[in-house]
Scaffold this motif. Structure first.
Motif, PDB file in Angstrom:
ATOM      1  N   SER A  56      56.625  38.672  18.361  1.00 31.38           N
ATOM      2  CA  SER A  56      56.415  39.401  19.461  1.00 31.38           C
ATOM      3  C   SER A  56      55.842  38.078  20.591  1.00 31.38           C
ATOM      4  N   THR A  97      64.373  44.492  17.595  1.00 34.25           N
ATOM      5  CA  THR A  97      63.889  43.656  18.450  1.00 34.25           C
ATOM      6  C   THR A  97      63.103  41.962  17.837  1.00 34.25           C
ATOM      7  N   THR A  99      65.181  48.993  20.591  1.00 35.25           N
ATOM      8  CA  THR A  99      64.171  48.189  21.108  1.00 35.25           C
ATOM      9  C   THR A  99      63.902  48.550  22.361  1.00 35.25           C
ATOM     10  N   GLY A 100      62.723  47.595  23.346  1.00 32.41           N
ATOM     11  CA  GLY A 100      61.891  47.974  24.545  1.00 32.41           C
ATOM     12  C   GLY A 100      62.324  47.009  25.269  1.00 32.41           C
ATOM     13  N   THR A 121      59.186  49.002  13.512  1.00 36.57           N
ATOM     14  CA  THR A 121      58.973  48.363  15.392  1.00 36.57           C
ATOM     15  C   THR A 121      58.546  46.762  15.290  1.00 36.57           C
ATOM     16  N   GLY A 133      62.835  43.712  24.249  1.00 41.22           N
ATOM     17  CA  GLY A 133      63.344  43.709  23.000  1.00 41.22           C
ATOM     18  C   GLY A 133      65.189  44.032  24.193  1.00 41.22           C
ATOM     19  N   THR A 134      65.401  44.907  24.983  1.00 38.52           N
ATOM     20  CA  THR A 134      66.742  45.528  25.052  1.00 38.52           C
ATOM     21  C   THR A 134      67.461  43.682  26.013  1.00 38.52           C
ATOM     22  N   ASP A 181      56.497  45.425  22.410  1.00 41.24           N
ATOM     23  CA  ASP A 181      58.507  46.162  22.759  1.00 41.24           C
ATOM     24  C   ASP A 181      57.868  47.381  22.971  1.00 41.24           C
ATOM     25  N   GLN A 199      59.294  50.727  22.411  1.00 37.93           N
ATOM     26  CA  GLN A 199      60.516  51.106  22.044  1.00 37.93           C
ATOM     27  C   GLN A 199      60.768  52.452  21.216  1.00 37.93           C
ATOM     28  N   ASP A 206      63.567  44.192  12.366  1.00 39.83           N
ATOM     29  CA  ASP A 206      63.762  45.612  13.436  1.00 39.83           C
ATOM     30  C   ASP A 206      64.725  44.991  14.363  1.00 39.83           C
TER      31      ASP A 206
END
Length: 793
Positions: A504, A560, A596-597, A498, A600-601, A484, A487, A558
């Protein structure tokens, strides 16, 4: 990539012409970084039909002139592709430029993406796709006719140009004292014309110029100009002065903490223009073979000269805006415009990450998270189809998809080994075609890309030879994952949780296998559908065993993890309620801010709505501190930032080694604004907006909301306002479409067009409809922020 793959990609799309011309290089050319060159030919015509067509392409960049007049108005032609397999050519009507008798054609050539610097830092790549610039052209009597009036061959002449140096990152040096003169001949190159494909999308073109909004002189006597809008493009200047005087232009996106010109974040990209005057009257200049990303420029004058005028000229392959969104919150409205400008700036022939520093690459991760938003904001069907064909060329034999496309590392693997194969990035190979299918109903693109999608899914499975993907940590290792990306980490004393790369990557394997199975079903490949559906089921079960505890907490706990898991239905029913609480706690730990990064965003707010907490989604979206969407708007952003914390609250600038102020990825939230807040989206079961689904999420703080999208079926409109607990929602089904309205359980006493309604209403006819209902969400008291004057595209 094998020969059969290349042949398939080359032969997809419009029929190509049968070329008789040769690819010729100017013998005046001295190599990368040296003066640009031209090839030219004088020729005689007995008469002019007026229907003549020039078919033309180049290795490098070209600009053509017939009898001193420019051919077409496209920029940076022939564009950027996987040049070793696919080279675009353009076809221009030129009858109006020709005359009976003697004519002359000149084709100016420069390094461009072909051989100027690609990649960054201490390890740049030059001559990426070749070390020789060249041109190929045919002048024909009319479209569809085989009578070539003129072709490029070794009889053409060449010479140097006033463009003394140019590069995508470098900029351009132009010496107006130099008149192009023939100094050498040309040489025909060994070239397979089967590489040539008709141009597949709109080339970059100039948009409306932006005037200076303010200017000032610094302590060294240099003038700084602010155009009020960060953009990708070039400045155009008008100057007057003595021969040999020089105007130098530097570009920057932001000012530093002291309000001074700054471009440290450009890294090794010089991003400069030098114009040397010819002398004698007004002179006009804008660059020929480069572009920059900037809001500010700093101008230095050496010698006797005056700068009479300067404007910023944005360029883009997507010029027509296809969507709009306004609300009562000016920060939100500006965020939407910022996203439009970031798309324009980065959709310059390929979907790049940024237009300013020594990068400007077609990052696959950025493109896949933004693809849905991109399809709303502009007509990108052809744009993405062209890019996906290059992506299939760049895909490795084992199915790995590169991090960027066109990929400068594929032919230079020793410089950047293993620059491919990251989950969340390589998934562009199926995400982008799927979004194009949803918005345009393009089953042909699904058919064309399915083999590449399937190879990618099998590659991801093979990383760990099983349903739980365990990417290696080291860059360049097979299956390395960015996770991610960017993040937020929280305070250094106690960093925030994270998502792990394994979680992920496994989630993305499930997403890919299940979606590609669905795509295979759509186009009738039942064997692939069955195999990948079974794979998806195995991955889903493995995810639950590996990453969900008995209490319903996800392993990395987390934002995400929860967002992606809920959006993709990866949490078993008996653990869902507990996981919802853990999700809310993950947001509480960040004081209601984004955690989130890149991957995830886009899922964060849809996930909160899906778990039945639209008020929390609104809280996260509307909060104005870092990290947050509206924070950057408050800090003066006119495009989307790469980092949540690109500028600190005290005005200090983040580490310039990776800090772009024009990155569209986080602008993917605009898809949520249109699909959730405005409440319209395409129907996966009836794509291309043949059926439009309306399902609004009411956030009273945004009232009134107005939005539209010019879909392939026509304009979709939606607007709503809140008065107490009474909501009035109006929406328009375009002609040729059918509407489906989904009324949330929380919307009480609903009436549609004067009749009581609830649940899902199908078969809504084209035209305007009105929904009235009562709704009392949890209230907030946070200020919407100061008034922001947004520049309208």
């Amino acid at each position: 990539m094998n020969d059969a793959t290349i042949s398939h990609i080359q032969n997809s799309g419009p029929a190509a012409i049968a070329w008789s011309a040769q690819m010729i290089r100017p013998q005046a050319d001295q190599g990368v970084g040296t003066p640009a060159s031209f090839v030219a030919k004088s020729f005689t015509l007995d008469s002019v039909r007026g229907t003549e067509i020039l078919h033309i392409s180049a290795l490098g960049l070209y600009r053509a002139f017939i009898n001193g007049q420019r051919v077409g108005n496209d920029l940076l032609t022939p564009g950027w592709t996987a040049y070793d397999a696919r080279l675009s050519y353009q076809s221009y009507p030129v009858g109006q430029l020709l005359k009976a008798g003697e004519n002359r054609i000149e084709i100016w050539l420069a390094d461009g993406w072909l051989r100027s610097q690609m990649m960054w830092g201490q390890q740049p790549i030059f001559n990426t796709w070749g070390d020789q610039i060249a041109a190929i052209a045919e002048l024909r009597g009319a479209v569809g006719m085989d009578d070539a009036v003129l072709v490029t061959d070794a009889s053409w002449e060449s010479g140097e140009l006033p463009v003394r140096k140019s590069g995508i990152y470098f900029g351009e040096i132009f010496d107006a004292r130099i008149t192009p003169q023939v100094s050498a001949g040309t040489e025909a190159l060994a070239f397979d014309s089967a590489r040539l494909v008709p141009h597949e999308t709109t080339p970059p073109r100039e948009l409306e110029p932006l005037p200076v909004v303010r200017s000032w002189t610094d302590a060294e006597g240099r003038t700084v100009y602010d155009f009020g809008q960060n953009a990708g493009g070039n400045v155009a200047i008008t100057v007057q002065g003595q021969a040999g005087a020089k105007i130098s232009v530097e570009h920057g996106e932001v000012l530093d903490q002291d309000g001074q010109f700054y471009n440290g974040n450009y890294r090794t990209a010089a991003a400069r223009l030098d114009y040397i005057l010819a002398g004698g009257g007004q002179e006009h200049y804008r660059p020929y073979f480069t572009f920059q990303g900037y809001r500010y420029v700093r101008v230095t004058i050496e010698g006797e000269a005056q700068l009479l005028d300067i404007v910023s000229v944005p360029i883009s392959s997507v010029s027509e805006v296809k969507a709009g969104f306004t609300s009562a919150n000016p920060l939100v409205n500006r965020l939407f415009l910022n996203t439009l400008w970031s798309q324009r700036s980065n959709f310059i022939d390929v979907p790049t990450d940024c237009p300013q520093r020594d990068e400007r690459l077609g990052w696959t991760g950025d493109a896949q998270v933004f693809a849905g938003t991109a399809c709303y904001l502009a007509d990108v069907q052809d744009f993405f189809r062209k890019w996906l064909r290059d992506l299939m060329v760049d895909q490795r034999e084992d199915g790995a998809v590169p991090h960027v496309c066109p990929d400068p590392t594929r032919l230079k693997p020793q410089d950047y080994p293993g620059f491919y194969g990251s989950t969340g990035w390589g998934d562009a190979i199926w995400v982008v075609p799927w979004q194009v299918y949803l918005h345009y109903g393009d089953t042909a693109l699904l058919q064309e890309t399915l083999p590449a999608m399937t190879k990618w899914v099998d590659f991801v499975w093979s990383i760990s030879n099983g349903p739980v993907v365990k990417p290696p940590r080291s860059w360049g290792a097979r299956g390395f994952s960015f996770g991610d990306w960017l993040q937020p980490g929280g305070p250094s004393a106690k960093p925030l949780p994270t998502i792990g790369d394994d979680a992920s990557a496994t989630i993305y394997l499930y997403m890919a296998a299940s979606r590609v199975a669905e795509i295979a079903g759509i186009i009738g490949d039942t064997a692939t559908q069955t195999r990948l559906a079974a794979m998806a089921a195995e991955v889903k079960a493995a995810f639950a065993r590996e990453f969900i505890t008995a209490s319903g907490r996800l392993a990395y706990d987390d934002q995400t993890s929860y967002a992606l898991a809920f959006v993709n239905d990866l949490i078993p029913e008996d653990k869902r309620d507990a996981a919802k609480d853990y999700f809310r706690n993950a947001i509480a730990r960040t004081d209601g801010r984004i955690g989130t990064g890149f991957i995830g965003t886009p899922a964060l707010l849809p996930a909160l709505v899906k778990i039945g907490d639209p008020s929390l989604a609104a809280d996260v979206f509307l909060q104005e501190e870092v990290p947050g969407w509206l924070y950057q708007v408050k800090m003066g952003a006119t495009t989307i930032w790469e980092r949540w914390d690109a500028i600190q609250p005290d005005g200090t600038i983040y580490n310039p080694q990776m800090n772009s102020y024009n990155h569209y990825a986080y602008g993917a939230v605009c898809q949520w604004l249109l699909e959730a807040i405005a409440g319209f989206r395409p129907d996966a079961n009836d794509p291309g907006f043949a059926t439009v689904v309306f399902e609004p999420v009411i956030v009273p703080e945004l009232s009134p909301v107005t939005a539209h999208h010019d879909s392939p079926k026509g304009r979709i409109e939606a607007q709503w306002s809140v008065d107490g607990d009474a909501v009035h929602y109006q929406f328009t089904v375009p002609q040729g479409s059918t509407g489906r309205l989904v009324i949330a359980e929380a919307y009480r006493n609903a009436s549609l067009d004067g009749q009581a309604a609830s649940g899902t209403v199908t078969g809504l006819a084209p035209g305007r409809h009105s929904l009235e209902f009562s709704y009392s969400p949890q209230r907030r008291t946070k200020s919407a922020g100061p008034n922001i004057n947004a520049r309208t595209p």
